[in-house]
Structure formats: structure tokens, C-alpha cells
Design an enzyme around this catalytic site. Structure first.
Site, PDB file in Angstrom:
ATOM      1  N   SER A  79     -10.218  -1.020   6.808  1.00 22.90           N
ATOM      2  CA  SER A  79      -9.569  -0.757   5.518  1.00 22.90           C
ATOM      3  C   SER A  79      -8.817  -1.937   4.896  1.00 22.90           C
ATOM      4  CB  SER A  79      -8.599   0.419   5.652  1.00 22.90           C
ATOM      5  OG  SER A  79      -9.307   1.635   5.614  1.00 22.90           O
ATOM      6  N   SER A  92      -9.865   1.371   2.688  1.00 26.73           N
ATOM      7  CA  SER A  92      -8.991   2.186   1.894  1.00 26.73           C
ATOM      8  C   SER A  92      -7.890   1.419   1.163  1.00 26.73           C
ATOM      9  CB  SER A  92      -8.330   3.239   2.791  1.00 26.73           C
ATOM     10  OG  SER A  92      -7.449   2.625   3.709  1.00 26.73           O
ATOM     11  N   LYS A  98       0.844  -1.192   0.000  1.00 23.40           N
ATOM     12  CA  LYS A  98       0.000   0.000   0.000  1.00 23.40           C
ATOM     13  C   LYS A  98       0.886   1.250   0.000  1.00 23.40           C
ATOM     14  CE  LYS A  98      -4.032   1.760   2.597  1.00 23.40           C
ATOM     15  NZ  LYS A  98      -4.898   1.521   3.790  1.00 23.40           N
TER      16      LYS A  98
END
Lengths: 473, 94
Positions: free
Chosen positions: A166, A142, A67
């Protein structure tokens, strides 16, 4: 090449260990697949395998998608924000470094909601990510880029972070496995912070075995994160096929209201399946879970408003020039942050401001205690608390962007666990309307080994076929 | 309900410039979210301690030994503006 991409990470690592697969071919197959990404899952892909890569570790040279908010030395680390456009940090996050040392080299950086604030990945400054199961829909957020990359076969596995869901929610919406670990078991050093008392890094993988394998190498106390601690158990790969003696607790308050029919139906089918494997199902009261969302949307923005104060155009990131210092700050932040980040900074600053602190932040921190007590009481009676991960399947792009509150309600089932610091996993739970749904299991702090065992047994019984999402093969 | 004046006050505290359009949107959006958050005011929380750490950790101490830190040029490398081995910013008083 396509058969390489069909292997799980564990299978690929095993093939490398036996000499049947050259780790260079493995890396190159994924590098080519991720370079051809048409879902906007990646924001950066490595040109070649790192020269210091070591495939002799247990992770076998199986490349890792990371990420964007993890700092990676020399590679862009933008946290989905324009304010960090092309920022290349001078150091690497502890967990990324540990995984590289264990044999999982960096493959690329994945798209995400800006500073991890969002449930659809539509808040990225670098454009939305498309769901590989249906490109008109969101992948969740997310960690949407990480989830989409793994589901599509553009990555064998990926790192994400979970603050209010997330990791678990995008895993559910993309038909893969996502673990939010016990708070503190994974170092946060080098993670661009959203809400420090909630943020945890965790794996997004095709199956439960890969989740355990990756997590096994993520844990450990780090002198650079004073909230990190040693996991009391060595993480082992799961093998259970039965659930005899296990009790699953369904929140007494879970009526199905607010949950899509298809999602609820799959959830109830899996409860029956669990019974057939020997598990007992019981209702457990979690009377304060309903307040979780309210407490979360005070605490997380409050911590974010403080953490994001560092983006001021002085030491790194973008700057908007002005004649005086204050205008430089305020204009830099006006231009650099997107709408959702501004909303949360405002919400958090308001909740912490003089006259409101006790009513909002103070109360929310006490609600947090009640939520943790609810879980303690529940785990005196049951081994795990189980829920659908997300109340809906992946929704259409743009469907909720105009209604922040509707977007926040996506997190209903996932926010209580980080508030209590406990671990939870989401596993694929069959399809509804041809789209993946997720089954969430939460356990007491440090129960990851038991979570993996139960999730593995359920995974085998559910027999989910994720190949329809794998567009890369 | 958060009015326009409150929005501007909070934006000043947050060092955030907002356009006219953002100010009016923020007022209605934040009010809606705060209405939902109001739920927690209904709970009886007398005597309930605040959670400051979810997992109890004893003080995390280490010996106070000097260690090398980032070289100055590396620390300055990402800055938008530097001068004389330091970060360069506009004057606080224009």
C-alpha cells in the site's frame, strides 16, 4: 510560490536552515496548494500551521501530509471509512508526533482505501483519488491520496502505510519513491489497524534522499507498541553513485508473464543500467513467492476481521439505532462498512471459523515461514531482490472494481516482503505509455541504509523526471 | 464454494447484517477468492512451524507502574450515546 513547490523536502529544509526560506511561507505555499487539490487527494487540510510548530528541527518545518488512518488529535481521522466520519481522536499517533517534534508539522490528511483495503483508492468512502499523470486513472492504493499529493506537488512528502504493497504500489503508479520499512522499526501506536502483523508506516517522497531523511526520524522503540524495536543502525542520507560489489537477484520465477510489456522492458533496461554501475545480476529461486498472494489473502483478512470488531457503534464512530444490542451492532456495521471491507471481514471470519482455521489460517502462517526462508536463502547469495513494483501502469478508474480477484493480483510483487517482515523500496523507473513504472528493491531486515544507497545510485542513473506529474507548480 | 447458508453463518459470527443482494454477491465473490487461496493446500508443509512474529523480539517488558490514562470525559467524548459516566447501549434483550 511555484518555485517553493519545486523544491524537494531536503532542499526546502536546507533553505530554511540557511535562512533563505521562511518556514511560514513554505507551510503557506503548501497549504494553499493542498487547499486547491482537485485530485481528491486530501480529505482534510489544516487552516493554519500548528501554533506549536518548531522549524528548528532537522526537518526544517517542511509540512507533512498524513494518511487518514493515523490518529491526529483534534483533526479528522476516518481511515477512509463512513463508520468513522468526522471522528477526531483524543491522541496523536507516535510517528506523527515524532515527526512534528523533528520539524515536520501536519499539513493535511490524505484519502485512502477504506481501512487500507485496496489497490486503487476506489474503496474510499470519500470518493476515488485521481492520478495526477492521467486523471482518468487510479493512483494505486491504499495510500493513494498520499502518493497523488506528493506526485502532484500538493505535499513535499507524506506518510503512508504498507500491509501488502500500500505504499510501494501507489508510489510506483504515481512516479514517486515509497519505502516499506522493516516490521517493528516504526511504532504502530495510533495507526488504525488493518492487519497488525503486517502493517508498517513508511514515507512517500519525491526522491530517495527525502525518503531516508523522513525515515530517519520515524524509527525507534515505543513503549506503546510492544512489537516496536530500536533500529540497529542510525539512518544516514545516501550518496552512492556506483553499485560495485552489489549483486541484484531477480526471482527465477519472474518470466514476464502477467507483466505488461512496457513495465518489463523498463525493468530490464534498469538491470542493464545497474550492470553498467558495477552491479552483478543473478537469478535467485523464490519458489514460494507464488503462494504469497494466497497466504496474504488469508492472513490479512483474518487479522482485519479481528481488528475491525472494535467498530460496533459503542465507543466512537457512527451508530445505527436499534431496539436490541445485537441489531445495533449488525446494522451499524452494515451501514458503516463499504463492500470491500465487508468482503474481507467475511473472508477473514470464514478463515478463522471453527473447522476451517487449520486449513486456512494455520496453513497460511506456515507458508509465511517458507516465504521468509526463501528470502533468507536468497540473501545468502545476493544483496537485494529486485522486481517491477506493479505488473501494470496505473489502470483506468472502474477497470477492476467488479473483479476483486483481478484487483488482488496487483499485489503479486509486493505481498511477499511484509509476509517476511523485510524492507523494500519502490523508485520511479521511467514511463510506459506515458505513465510511471516502479522498480522494487527488497533487502534483509534492517538493511534500509543499504537499500537507500543502492536506490540512490539507481535513481541518479535513471534520471526520472517527475515534473510532468506535478500539476500544482 | 460457499453457499448461502455459510454466508449467513459467517455474517452472524462477524456481527454483520447483509442485504439479500449482498448475500448472493458475497457467495460468488468469496468462492472465487477462496478458489485462488486453495493453492496453498497443494504445498507440503509437514514440520514447517507457523510464523507468529516476523522479527524476533525478546519479551517486551516494562515496570508495572501506574500512569495517568485518558480522563473519563475525553474517553466518552466520541461515543454516540452516554449516560451516567458510561457508554449507553440498547438492552441485549429487546
Amino acid at each position: 510560490m511555484s518555485d517553493i513547490l519545486d523544491l524537494t523536502a531536503k532542499q526546502a529544509a536546507d533553505a530554511v536552515a540557511t535562512g533563505d526560506l521562511d518556514p511560514k511561507d513554505l507551510y503557506e505555499a503548501y497549504r494553499a496548494a493542498s487547499a486547491a487539490d482537485d485530485l481528491n487527494a486530501y480529505v482534510w487540510v489544516a487552516d493554519a500551521a500548528p501554533a506549536d510548530g518548531d522549524a528548528s528541527g532537522e526537518l526544517g518545518g517542511v509540512p507533512l501530509a498524513v494518511k487518514d488512518l493515523f490518529c491526529t488529535e483534534g483533526a479528522p481521522s476516518q481511515a477512509g471509512s463512513k463508520i468513522l466520519e468526522d471522528y477526531r481522536p483524543p491522541y496523536t499517533a507516535t510517528v506523527v508526533r515524532k515527526l512534528a517534534q523533528a520539524g515536520a508539522p501536519l499539513l493535511g490528511k490524505t484519502n485512502q482505501d477504506e481501512f487500507a483495503m485496496g489497490s486503487s483508492n476506489e474503496n474510499s468512502a470519500y470518493g476515488p483519488v485521481l492520478n495526477p499523470w492521467d486523471r482518468t486513472r487510479v493512483p494505486g492504493g491504499s495510500s493513494g491520496g498520499s502518493a497523488a499529493a506528493v506526485a502532484a506537488g500538493y505535499a513535499p512528502w507524506a506518510l503512508g502505510t504498507d500491509t501488502g504493497g500500500s505504499i510501494r504500489q501507489p508510489a510506483a503508479l504515481c512516479g514517486i519513491v515509497g519505502l516499506k520499512p522493516t516490521y517493528g522499526t516504526v511504532s504502530r501506536y495510533g495507526m488504525i489497524a488493518f492487519a497488525s502483523s503486517l502493517d508498517q508506516a513508511g514515507p512517500l517522497t519525491r526522491d530517495v534522499t527525502d525518503s531516508a531523511l523522513l525515515y530517519r526520524h520515524m524509527v525507534g522503540r515505543d513503549g506503546r507498541d510492544s512489537t516496536s524495536l530500536e533500529h540497529p543502525e542510525e539512518i544516514v542520507l545516501p550518496s552512492a553513485t556506483r553499485l560495485d560489489g552489489i549483486t541484484l537477484g531477480v526471482p527465477a520465477e519472474l518470466s514476464g508473464e502477467g507483466v505488461e510489456d512496457g513495465v518489463m522492458a523498463r525493468f530490464e533496461e534498469t538491470l542493464k543500467l545497474a550492470e553498467s554501475l558495477g552491479a552483478t545480476i543473478r537469478r535467485v529461486p523464490l519458489p514460494h513467492a507464488d503462494y504469497g498472494l494466497s497466504a496474504y489473502y488469508v492472513i490479512a483478512p483474518a487479522e482485519a476481521s479481528s481488528n475491525l470488531a472494535r467498530f460496533d457503534g459503542v465507543r466512537y464512530g457512527a451508530r445505527v439505532d436499534a431496539d436490541d444490542l445485537l441489531s445495533m451492532y449488525t446494522r451499524t456495521r452494515h451501514d458503516g462498512f463499504g463492500p470491500e471491507v465487508k468482503r474481507r471481514i467475511m473472508l477473514g471470519t470464514y478463515a478463522l471459523s471453527s473447522g476451517y482455521y487449520d486449513a486456512y489460517y494455520g496453513r497460511a502462517q506456515r507458508v509465511r515461514t517458507k516465504i521468509a526462508e526463501d528470502f533468507d536463502n536468497a540473501f545468502a547469495d545476493v544483496d537485494f531482490v529486485v522486481t517491477p513494483t506493479s505488473p501494470s501502469v496505473a489502470f483506468e478508474l472502474g477497470a477492476k472494481t467488479d473483479d476483486p480477484l483481478a484487483m488482488y493480483l496487483n499485489d503479486y510483487f509486493t505481498v511477499p516482503m511484509p509476509l517476511a517482515g523485510i524492507p523494500a523500496i519502490s523508485i520511479p523507473n521511467g514511463l510506459s505509455e506515458d505513465l510511471p513504472t516502479g522498480f522494487q528493491l527488497a533487502g534483509p531486515a534492517f538493511s534500509e541504509n543499504r537499500i537507500f544507497e543502492a536506490a540512490y545510485a539507481l535513481e541518479q542513473a535513471i534520471g526520472f523526471d517527475g515534473s510532468k506529474g506535478r500539476v500544482a507548480a | 464454494m460457499i453457499d448461502r447458508e455459510q454466508v449467513l453463518h459467517v455474517a452472524r459470527l462477524a456481527r454483520l447484517e447483509l442485504s439479500e443482494d449482498e448475500v448472493s454477491r458475497m457467495s460468488s465473490e468469496l468462492s472465487k477468492v477462496l478458489d485462488h487461496i486453495e493453492k496453498i493446500s497443494a504445498l507440503d508443509l509437514d514440520g514447517v512451524p507457523a510464523t507468529t512474529h516476523v522479527v524476533e523480539v525478546e519479551n517486551a517488558l516494562r515496570p508495572d507502574e501506574p500512569r495517568p490514562s485518558l480522563p473519563r470525559e475525553v474517553a466518552l467524548a466520541s461515543a454516540p450515546a452516554t449516560q451516567d459516566d458510561g457508554f449507553l447501549v440498547p438492552s441485549p434483550q429487546a
